[in-house]
Scaffold this motif. Structure first.
Motif, PDB file in Angstrom:
ATOM      1  N   GLY A 136      62.132  48.939  18.522  1.00 50.69           N
ATOM      2  CA  GLY A 136      62.639  47.641  18.115  1.00 50.69           C
ATOM      3  C   GLY A 136      61.959  46.510  18.860  1.00 50.69           C
ATOM      4  N   THR A 137      62.534  45.310  18.765  1.00 54.98           N
ATOM      5  CA  THR A 137      61.974  44.122  19.413  1.00 54.98           C
ATOM      6  C   THR A 137      63.062  43.454  20.240  1.00 54.98           C
ATOM      7  N   THR A 139      64.583  40.887  19.437  1.00 52.92           N
ATOM      8  CA  THR A 139      65.606  40.349  18.537  1.00 52.92           C
ATOM      9  C   THR A 139      66.158  41.394  17.565  1.00 52.92           C
ATOM     10  N   GLU A 140      65.504  42.535  17.471  1.00 53.55           N
ATOM     11  CA  GLU A 140      65.950  43.575  16.544  1.00 53.55           C
ATOM     12  C   GLU A 140      66.227  44.863  17.309  1.00 53.55           C
ATOM     13  N   ALA A 181      70.537  50.267  20.469  1.00 53.97           N
ATOM     14  CA  ALA A 181      70.844  48.899  20.047  1.00 53.97           C
ATOM     15  C   ALA A 181      71.045  47.964  21.237  1.00 53.97           C
TER      16      ALA A 181
END
Length: 563
Positions: A136-137, A139-140, A181
């Motif tokens: 992911g990043t 923001t993600e 997450a």
């Protein structure tokens, strides 16, 4: 621990944390800190900041300080780095107990199996590129690995087969099972173990799987009884993972990771990667090049460990990464050497001065102070005769306004000797350059005779031509050009390195006492600066000196933001 003296108002934030832990009896063992270098390079001035910070806090609170080699990557590590790091730390004046992370290999492995059995770790078959894509990043959120829900039994079997060498390097890793997450990417199921089929410099071929730093480090701290794992600010985002490992392994009285600012110095390269590029590219003479901020480079240049300790003390603790003016280090060096270095007269760019009315065959032995700042260093005998050397820049045939040294018809004092007046500048007929200066002296003006009938505007240093010692003097400045900008993607070092960062004067003439100078010995060259004898002296056939620091720096000293 309530009987500790209350100095909290004078303490920086890390010291206050430790004091609070002592007052609250957070640990049933003494305070313990550590410095954990990876033996894949050499220490530099930034390393000294971390070393002395950790060691100083342990000493301040009556604890202990460990040196632990984080040797869990066989591809880059070598015993030569271990020896160099130990030498540098002893040079700083420390004698810590020495440990090796590789000695804990079995215990770290057992900790990994424990997490697998708890369902907190799993073997993942994603390739490195796939793992990055799944991460992911900022923001993600990341995406769960398709292997995340393997059973503990299967994971344990696969992990043991990894250890047995059944799988290729890079084909599998052991990952922590945390939270894909998480807003902190460090907690998105980080790798704990990887496969590396390469011999280790200490354990040989006993292992083909090696723990990642973020997994091995907290376990090593716990094994050694470290209380405060102090590291630079870039590891702050890794603290939650450190604490997760401690918590999931049920470590009692777990060490605390706390961070302080990273030290940067103006005009100095402290990146290990950049330093390696400079050395391996031949842009410097080696890891001990006196222009480098490595501790071995500073030591060869002549910087003392006491001045580095003074420098670090002047900076104090910094909360965020800060850049310190190199002038602050230079100031600390001068303060250390000023009362300790013996004076020496050295003429770096010599021109001969002949005193026509001085007896041709006579040699006087003058008594000159070894160090005006330190009377206990006594005096030395310096030969004086008819023919001397002075600095070429100390004479000007047609003096410009403000020039206060020797010129035709002008009288000056020779340090510790007589007044002389220039009568003629003799030129080389072939080149037109001044070859020698003719002077006369006044015998009544001998230094120490009480003569003070007239004043002169300058005092010049000199050496006897008959007794002068030929020497090589190396001047060092900032390695990089003032306008140099470093880039992450690659640097054209040939254009960034200042060609005038190293200037060699191979015609220098020094007073006779220089002939007995030993490598590492430090002197103040009158009117020039502080110098140290270079190890090349032993093979060069003449003394070789390195400039440590000039006598003065007009720049205003600035300190970093600190707490």
């Amino acid at each position: 621990m309530a009987d500790l003296p209350d100095r909290s108002r004078d303490e920086h934030f890390i010291a206050r944390i430790i004091r609070e832990d002592l007052e609250q009896a957070a640990y049933s063992r003494p305070i313990a800190t550590r410095f954990p270098p990876e033996p894949n390079g050499y220490l530099h001035i930034g390393s000294a900041f971390a070393i002395l910070t950790n060691a100083g806090l342990a000493e301040r609170f009556g604890g202990r300080f460990n040196l632990r080699f984080d040797d869990t990557n066989p591809l880059k590590e070598d015993m030569k780095y271990v020896r160099a790091i130990e030498t540098d730390i002893r040079w700083l004046g420390l004698e810590p107990e020495v440990f090796f992370g590789s000695d804990y290999a079995e215990r770290i492995y057992e900790s990994a199996e424990y997490l697998i059995r708890k369902g907190k770790a799993y073997v993942c078959d994603l390739s490195p590129d796939e793992m990055n894509a799944y991460r992911g990043t900022l923001t993600e959120p990341g995406i769960d690995s398709p292997y995340r829900e393997r059973s503990p039994e299967l994971n344990l079997d696969l992990f043991r087969r990894m250890r047995a060498g059944e799988f290729a390097a890079g084909s599998r890793v052991l990952r922590a099972k945390i939270d894909m997450a998480s807003p902190n990417p460090t907690l998105r199921d980080p790798a704990l173990y990887r496969i590396i089929h390469a011999p280790h410099y200490r354990t040989g071929s006993a292992w083909c799987i090696y723990p990642m730093y973020d997994f091995a480090h907290p376990i090593q701290d716990a094994i050694e009884g470290i209380t405060h794992s102090l590291c630079s600010i870039e590891f702050k985002d890794h603290r939650p993972l450190y604490e997760w490992v401690m918590r999931e392994l049920d470590i009692p009285e777990a060490p605390k990771q706390r961070e302080f600012g990273r030290l940067n110095i103006t005009g100095v390269v402290t990146s290990k990667r950049y330093l390696r590029e400079l050395v391996e590219g031949g842009y410097v003479s080696g890891w001990d090049d006196p222009r480098l901020p490595t501790l071995m480079g500073l030591r060869r240049r002549g910087v003392t460990p006491e001045s580095i300790r003074r420098f670090i003390g002047d900076i104090g603790m910094i909360r965020t990464s800060s850049t310190v003016d190199i002038a602050l280090l230079d100031h600390a060096v001068r303060q250390d050497l000023k009362p300790a270095a013996r004076n020496l007269m050295a003429v770096l760019d010599p021109i001969k001065l002949i005193i026509d009315n001085y007896p041709e065959s006579e040699t006087e032995w003058l008594e000159i102070e070894n160090n005006p700042e330190n009377e206990s260093m006594g005096r030395r005998r310096v030969p004086f005769g008819r023919e001397l050397y002075i600095e070429r820049e100390d004479f000007m045939e047609e003096p410009v306004k403000g020039f206060r040294r020797l010129s035709p018809g002008v009288e000056v004092r020779l340090k510790g000797a007589y007044f002389v007046t220039c009568t003629e500048a003799v030129k080389d007929p072939a080149t037109g350059e001044i070859a020698e200066l003719r002077c006369t002296y006044d015998p009544a003006t001998k230094s120490g005779s009480g003569f003070d009938a007239r004043k002169v505007k300058a005092t010049l240093h000199w050496v006897s031509a008959k007794h002068a010692v030929e020497a090589e003097v190396r001047h060092y400045g900032a390695l990089l050009r003032p306008e140099a900008k470093l880039a992450e993607s690659g640097n054209d070092w040939a254009s960034l390195v200042d060609p005038e960062s190293r200037i060699v004067r191979d015609r220098a003439r020094l007073e006779l006492s220089a002939v007995s100078a030993e490598p590492g010995e430090r002197f103040q060259f009158v009117r020039h600066g502080y110098y140290a004898v270079d190890p090349d002296t032993e093979t060069a056939g003449k003394p070789v000196f390195n400039l440590i620091v000039s006598l003065k720096d007009g720049k205003k000293l600035s300190k970093p933001a600190r707490e």
